[in-house]
Each structure stands twice: as structure tokens, then as C-alpha cells.
Design an enzyme around this catalytic site. Structure first.
Site, PDB file in Angstrom:
ATOM      1  N   LYS A 267      -0.062   0.316  14.073  1.00 28.40           N
ATOM      2  CA  LYS A 267      -1.202  -0.045  14.609  1.00 28.40           C
ATOM      3  C   LYS A 267      -1.331   0.346  15.985  1.00 28.40           C
ATOM      4  CE  LYS A 267      -2.479  -4.012  11.800  1.00 28.40           C
ATOM      5  NZ  LYS A 267      -3.198  -3.751  10.722  1.00 28.40           N
TER       6      LYS A 267
ATOM      7  N   HIS B  68       0.816  -1.156  -0.005  1.00 33.38           N
ATOM      8  CA  HIS B  68       0.099   0.037  -0.027  1.00 33.38           C
ATOM      9  C   HIS B  68       0.725   1.264   0.273  1.00 33.38           C
ATOM     10  CE1 HIS B  68      -2.830  -2.894   0.765  1.00 33.38           C
ATOM     11  NE2 HIS B  68      -2.760  -3.047   2.214  1.00 33.38           N
TER      12      HIS B  68
HETATM   13  C1  BG6 Z   1      -4.548  -5.000   4.679  1.00 32.66           C
HETATM   14  C2  BG6 Z   1      -3.788  -5.153   5.868  1.00 32.66           C
HETATM   15  O1  BG6 Z   1      -3.856  -5.142   3.542  1.00 32.66           O
HETATM   16  O2  BG6 Z   1      -4.905  -3.138   5.099  1.00 32.66           O
HETATM   17  C3  BG6 Z   1      -4.434  -4.823   7.210  1.00 32.66           C
HETATM   18  O3  BG6 Z   1      -3.394  -6.598   6.048  1.00 32.66           O
HETATM   19  C4  BG6 Z   1      -4.667  -3.310   7.265  1.00 32.66           C
HETATM   20  O4  BG6 Z   1      -3.364  -5.130   8.252  1.00 32.66           O
HETATM   21  C5  BG6 Z   1      -5.602  -2.979   6.239  1.00 32.66           C
HETATM   22  O5  BG6 Z   1      -5.476  -3.286   8.432  1.00 32.66           O
HETATM   23  C6  BG6 Z   1      -5.968  -1.522   5.966  1.00 32.66           C
HETATM   24  O6  BG6 Z   1      -6.747  -1.459   5.080  1.00 32.66           O
HETATM   25  P1  BG6 Z   1      -7.688   0.021   5.168  1.00 32.66           P
HETATM   26  O7  BG6 Z   1      -8.303  -0.126   3.744  1.00 32.66           O
HETATM   27  O8  BG6 Z   1      -8.537  -0.284   6.152  1.00 32.66           O
HETATM   28  O9  BG6 Z   1      -6.900   1.178   5.327  1.00 32.66           O
END
Ligand code: BG6
Length: 514
Positions: free
Chosen positions: A364, A264
């Protein structure tokens, strides 16, 4: 305040999609899992409500011995709990007629023989032409069995214009380092052509993330400034208030660098840093993002100590709720060195970005859920309004707010009304919700529709996955070599460890407080 658009802006896109999305069957492997209930079925339902779903059926395959009715019940619950738009009884009827389920084990070839038969029966009954999308919502350890089974039963068509299409959607994690990513990609490549593979990074499906390209390349004012001459630095923050909770077993083997940065955050960085692609053709766009990954300056060996910070959660409070330290979570080793927070200083070594640091951080149990990209411009010369060295003007800042607030803001310096030449920073704010009446679709809605339309722009190509793992793997190796027995800690509900503050403060800069 921007004026709301007078007509729907997506009109031409919608008609394009309906032309490209042919009737199809979607087979979900891992249909009794969480992703199917929380994301996939609600996304499909919303596409139906918005009139974008082509004639299709959904066949769930899972280990649980459910009937079609059980699957429909789970779908209903999922939509009631997680759908963007509420369940409407008459539309639900239309939706649930398309849902089917079969149970089976992926390591049993007979499962795939039965799958083929079931698909063919259903497709005949529903007058579907045999276009098939296989969604692998299963752990990577099961990818090989799924691909081999599909191949064995003749469920993958070759790529040519005459046969219906076969496409596969793959969920992360695709590997845990370069070697394992290559191995997984090789498994897919044995059965699928690269053009049939859609590797999901759901961040690329977020509306505000897609807007980065529009902001940069549909407006005249940003691009001339978008380089090392005017930009001082970029901060990319993806902050989560949640802890690892029930995912401790997965997380212990993963950590924030693999879980969030490899995919991401690096993709966000690519969108900010990419050169303008010469067209919107999926491969042209992906080549441009790929060039950014190639330009990332490696962080190797001892450099990991100065360019990265990792830490994990100590006992604290998030939103009034006490949170235990990470090592106290069930399923976590008491001496775990898996990071729940990571901050990095990254450089893209090309002409545009020479010397511009990208500070990126994710964690987190931080104070709140918020993702944003902050582009801080250089200071104006220290003359006129910026002449007093004791109170320098705040530099201009462009904020791209990804979630939960969607929008952007620009900090500019303004004159304070009155007779004195006093200045003050003010914010120009644009909120999606104010400017457009329609709510943003969920990432999975857009991504599923793109697969149906055969548009891979927002998906990860093999070379990009491997390039980002190559870069991440060097950091992991540096950590392994120069690692400590204890990581720094940050109390839950705070913005990370002091070490992360030092990482940016030693350059004379500060993290933004979101
Ligand atoms: C996921 C991760 O790819 O993305 C998670 O494995 C994380 O740990 C999540 O919480 C976050 O996604 P979003 O869309 O809620 O920001």
C-alpha cells in the site's frame, strides 16, 4: 498494431451463458454494506445493460432498517458513482423493479423464516422457479450464523437434477491461517455441497487475468518457451497507491500477506505456472492450479528471513498528498508489526519451473496503482550482438499488464537504423483498449454471471484455499518465531524498503520500475 476484430469475439460465449443462466433470486447478506453498493449492484446493472442478466430478483438483507425504496436509492447512488456504464433512466426503471430489501439479524432464526416467506412471495409474483444464490458479503464471524439460519429455514436444496439450485457465494477472508480456514470450510460443508460453494477471488474475474490462459494456450509461440530452459525469472507486482484508510481495524488483523498474497498473488502465480489442463471443465482447470500450489516450496522458520521481506509505511507523499506513517493511522497500534508491504522469493518445485524464482511483491502507499506480471527470458549467448561483456543486451521481457492499463508488451532487441551494428531494446505493445472497442467488464460482472451459469472455474475450491493457507501459515509462523519488534519502513510514495531491493539484488536481478 493489431487489427480490431471484425465481429464480436464473445458471440458463442454469450449464447452459452444465456442457455445456462436460468432465472434466479439473488439474496445478498450484508446488503447495506460497501461491497453491495460499490461492486455488486453496479455489476448486476451492467449485466442488465449488456443483455446478459437472466430474469431475476435481488433481495438485500442487512441490519439497517431500510425499505425497498431506501435500498433502491442506495443502488442508484452506487450505480451513479461506480458503474462502468452510466445510468440510463429507462434501463434503471427495469433494474430497480427487481430490487427488494429486508432488515434482520443473522443470529435470529426468525430472520430466516421471514426470508423464506418473502422469497417465496416474491418468486411467485415474479414467476421465478426458486433457483437461489446467497451472497455472503458479511464478515467471516457471521458465516456460521448465516449458514445455520439458511439450513434451519430449509433454504438450501440438496444437489440433484430435479430441484431448483441453491448456491452460496463467499467473500474473503476465508480464514486467517490454516486452522481457521479449515473451520470456516467445515461450516459451509455442513450445509452446502462443495459444488454449491463459490469462493470469490475477484482477481480471477479480471479480464486481463483470464487472458493469461488464452495467451498461453491459444498461441503457439509462448508455450514452448514457458519453462526453466528459457525463463530466467518472473516478477509479479500488485502495487496500490491507497493506504489502509478506513479499513485500519481490519488491516491490523490481516496485513499484506494474508490480504493479498494468500489469494490474489498466489492465484496469479498459479495461472502463470500451471500445466495445460486437458479441458476447460471447471474441476480440470482447478486441479491444474491446485498442482501449482502443491508444488510451492515451503518457506519455513529462519528461511523467512532470506526469502521474505515485510515492511510498513513511514510518513511520505503519494501523488502529491502527504500520507502518515502506518503506525500513526487511527485504529493502528503504535507498535504494530502488521505489514503493509511484502516481497517474497518463491519457487515452484516441479520439472517445468526447476530453479526459476518468482519474485512477488505487493504494498500500500506505493507510487501508483499498477499490477503486472513480468516474465524475463534468459540472455542470449555472449557472442555476436551480445559479445561485449561491458554492455550486455537486455533480455527479452514479456509484460502482462493487469491494471489500470490492460494489455501486454514484449521487449525485443532491434537494430538501430544506420550504418553501425548498434542495437537497442524496443517494446511491442498491445493495449486492450486499442484492439477491442468494447470496454472490459468488471470482475464482479463476470463472476456473478458464472455463478448464475454454475461455472466454478474462476472460484476457489476448498482444497486450494487450504493449500494456500498451509503455505502462508508456515511463513506466518516463521515471522512469529523470528520476528522483530520493528519492521523495516518505506516512505509512502516509494517502491518499498531497501530490504526488498536486497532480496532480489542478491540474486543479481532488479525489481522493475513500473
Ligand atoms: C482486496 C483487498 O481483496 O483487494 C484490498 O482486501 C485491496 O486491500 C484490493 O485493496 C485490491 O483490489 P483491486 O481490484 O483494486 O486491485
Amino acid at each position: 498494431m493489431p487489427t480490431p476484430p471484425t465481429q464480436p469475439v464473445s458471440t458463442c460465449d454469450d449464447s452459452l451463458w444465456s442457455a445456462l443462466t436460468q432465472p434466479c433470486s439473488l439474496v445478498i447478506f450484508g446488503a447495506s454494506g460497501d461491497l453491495t453498493k460499490r461492486k455488486l449492484l453496479p455489476a448486476l446493472y451492467n449485466l442488465l445493460l449488456d443483455g446478459l442478466l437472466p430474469p431475476c430478483l435481488v433481495l438485500g438483507l442487512g441490519r439497517k432498517p431500510w425499505s425497498d425504496e431506501d435500498f433502491r436509492q442506495v443502488a442508484r447512488e452506487g450505480i451513479e458513482q461506480f458503474s462502468r456504464q452510466p445510468l440510463q433512466p429507462e434501463r434503471w426503471e427495469d433494474f430497480q423493479r427487481r430490487l427488494f430489501y429486508m432488515s434482520g439479524k443473522l443470529d435470529d432464526r426468525q430472520t430466516f423464516v421471514q426470508l423464506k416467506k418473502r422469497l417465496e412471495d416474491l418468486e411467485t409474483r415474479h414467476h421465478l422457479p426458486g433457483n437461489r444464490i446467497y451472497y455472503l458479503a458479511i464478515p467471516p464471524t457471521a458465516f456460521a450464523a448465516a449458514c445455520q439460519g439458511l439450513d434451519y429455514a430449509g433454504l438450501v436444496y440438496p444437489v440433484d437434477d430435479r430441484s431448483p439450485y441453491s448456491r452460496v457465494i463467499v467473500e474473503k477472508p476465508i480464514g486467517r491461517d490454516l486452522q481457521s480456514a479449515r473451520e470456516l470450510n467445515a461450516i459451509f460443508a455442513r450445509v452446502f455441497d462443495e459444488s454449491q460453494i463459490y469462493r470469490i477471488d475477484h482477481y480471477l474475474g479480471k479480464e486481463t487475468v483470464q487472458n493469461i490462459m488464452v495467451l498461453r494456450f491459444a498461441n503457439a509461440i509462448f508455450e514452448p518457451l514457458w519453462n526453466y530452459k528459457y525463463i530466467d525469472h518472473v516478477q509479479i507486482t500488485v502495487s496500490e497507491a491507497e493506504t489502509v484508510g478506513k479499513r485500519a481495524a481490519y488491516y491490523e488483523e490481516t496485513g499484506a500477506l494474508r490480504d493479498m498474497v494468500q489469494n490474489h498473488l498466489l492465484q496469479l502465480l498459479c495461472l502463470i505456472a500451471t500445466e495445460p489442463p486437458y479441458s476447460l471443465d471447471p474441476d480440470v482447470v482447478r486441479n491444474a492450479r491446485m498442482d501449482v500450489l502443491r508444488g510451492l516450496r515451503p518457506i519455513r522458520g529462519k528461511e523467512t528471513e532470506t526469502m521474505t521481506v515485510r515492511a510498513n509505511i513511514a510518513h511520505g507523499v503519494v501523488n502529491g498528498v502527504p500520507v502518515p506513517g502506518y503506525r500513526r493511522e487511527e485504529g493502528v497500534r503504535p507498535d504494530s508489526t502488521t505489514e503493509t508491504y511484502v516481497a517474497l522469493k518463491v519457487f515452484v518445485d516441479n520439472w517445468r519451473w526447476a530453479g526459476v524464482p518468482f519474485y512477488i511483491r505487493t504494498g500500500k502507499a506505493l507510487p501508483k496503482r499498477a499490477s503486472e506480471i513480468a516474465i524475463q527470458f534468459k540472455e542470449v549467448p555472449q557472442i555476436l550482438f551480445n559479445a561485449n561483456p561491458h554492455c550486455p543486451l537486455d533480455p527479452n521481457l514479456l509484460l502482462l499488464r493487469i491494471q489500470p492499463e490492460e494489455g501486454m508488451a514484449m521487449r525485443i532487441i532491434s537494430k538501430v537504423p544506420g550504418t553501425k551494428a548498434q542495437t537497442h531494446p524496443v517494446e511491442m505493445n498491445f493495449k486492450y483498449g486499442d484492439a477491442f472497442t468494447a470496454p472490459s467488464p468488471e470482475a464482479y460482472e463476470r463472476l456473478l454471471l458464472d455463478v448464475m451459469a454454475g461455472d466454478a472455474s474462476l472460484f476457489m475450491r476448498r482444497d486450494a484455499v487450504e493449500a494456500s493457507w498451509a503455505w502462508i501459515t508456515e511463513i506466518l509462523e516463521g515471522w512469529a518465531r523470528y520476528g522483530t519488534r520493528w519492521l523495516p519502513e518505506y516512505p509512502a510514495g516509494t517502491w518499498g524498503p531497501v530490504e526488498a531491493d536486497r532480496l532480489i539484488e542478491m540474486d543479481g536481478r532488479k525489481w522493475r520500475v513500473l
